[in-house]
Motif scaffolding. Structure first.
Motif, short mmCIF file in Angstrom:
data_model
loop_
_atom_site.label_atom_id
_atom_site.label_comp_id
_atom_site.label_asym_id
_atom_site.label_seq_id
_atom_site.Cartn_x
_atom_site.Cartn_y
_atom_site.Cartn_z
N GLU A 28 0.85 -1.18 0.00
CA GLU A 28 0.00 0.00 0.00
C GLU A 28 0.89 1.23 0.00
OE1 GLU A 28 -3.75 1.81 2.62
OE2 GLU A 28 -2.62 0.06 3.30
N ASN A 162 -7.46 5.20 5.48
CA ASN A 162 -6.35 5.66 4.63
C ASN A 162 -5.76 7.00 5.05
OD1 ASN A 162 -8.56 7.23 3.90
ND2 ASN A 162 -7.96 7.32 1.74
N SER A 210 -2.80 7.14 2.45
CA SER A 210 -2.51 5.89 1.76
C SER A 210 -3.35 5.74 0.51
CB SER A 210 -2.76 4.69 2.68
OG SER A 210 -2.01 4.80 3.87
#
Length: 211
Positions: A28, A162, A210
């Motif tokens: 990721e 994220n 992310s």
């Protein structure tokens, strides 16, 4: 930079590249801008005189810094990353002196890794890195580039799956040539230096996104 420093840096680069290559299929990717305050910047003595007993303490003034990390998360849990940090400051011959020798930029470019110890949304971590310190003076001779290493510890808080915010403290050690000079051209150096190590600390806050 000595042959040993170059060899160490190449080894770190190869290791980091191998980790990136092995993880790229499932990693990721993230980006993490940060800003903070740099302090320290001493450990060396300088002289602009031929006399060996005229050395005074070199000090890089405390000031704000900013930077960016680009990396990939791993399954440890942790990450591997490329870090860039920049500080605009000045050089003085003593910590409390108002006599500015030169204005300069101090840049760190490091390959590093982070290991997290998650507890719910809170993620304490430790980090280590290696790379180069690039010192660029304004109006003085050459730039300086030396091998450096860094360690740190901090904590991140996951706001969303994220998105996280983080705060950390980092220490950087830059390896210098104790028998060399500082800010040199082909003919001469502005300063002679004594000492093998220049250190700096940073306190940073930032956020991580992310993808």
């Amino acid at each position: 930079m000595t042959v040993t420093h170059i060899s160490t840096l190449l080894t770190c680069s190869i290791l980091a590249t191998s980790i990136f290559s092995a993880s790229i299929a499932k990693a990721e990717i993230y980006i993490a801008p940060f800003a903070g305050y740099s302090f320290g910047g001493n450990g060396l003595e300088i002289s602009n005189d031929e006399s060996e007993d005229s050395y005074s303490r070199l000090n890089i003034s405390e000031s704000e810094n900013f930077g960016l990390m680009l990396g990939m998360k791993t399954n440890d849990p942790g990450n591997v990353h490329l870090l860039y940090s920049r500080q605009t400051t000045d050089l003085r011959n003593k910590a409390l002196s108002t006599d500015v020798i030169a204005e300069l930029d101090v840049n760190y470019l490091h390959l590093g890794g982070t290991l997290y110890f998650p507890s719910g949304q809170l993620k304490p971590y430790i980090t280590a890195s290696a790379g180069v310190t690039h010192i660029r003076p304004n109006g003085l001779y050459s730039n300086e580039t030396h091998f450096s290493m860094g360690v740190g510890a901090g904590v991140a808080y996951e706001l969303m799956s994220n998105l996280s915010v983080f705060a950390d403290v980092r220490g950087y050690a830059t390896f210098m040539d104790s028998n060399g000079g500082l800010f040199c051209n082909e003919a001469s150096c502005v300063f002679k230096i004594q000492g093998d190590l220049m250190w700096q600390g940073q306190a940073n806050i930032g956020f991580e996104v992310s993808f």
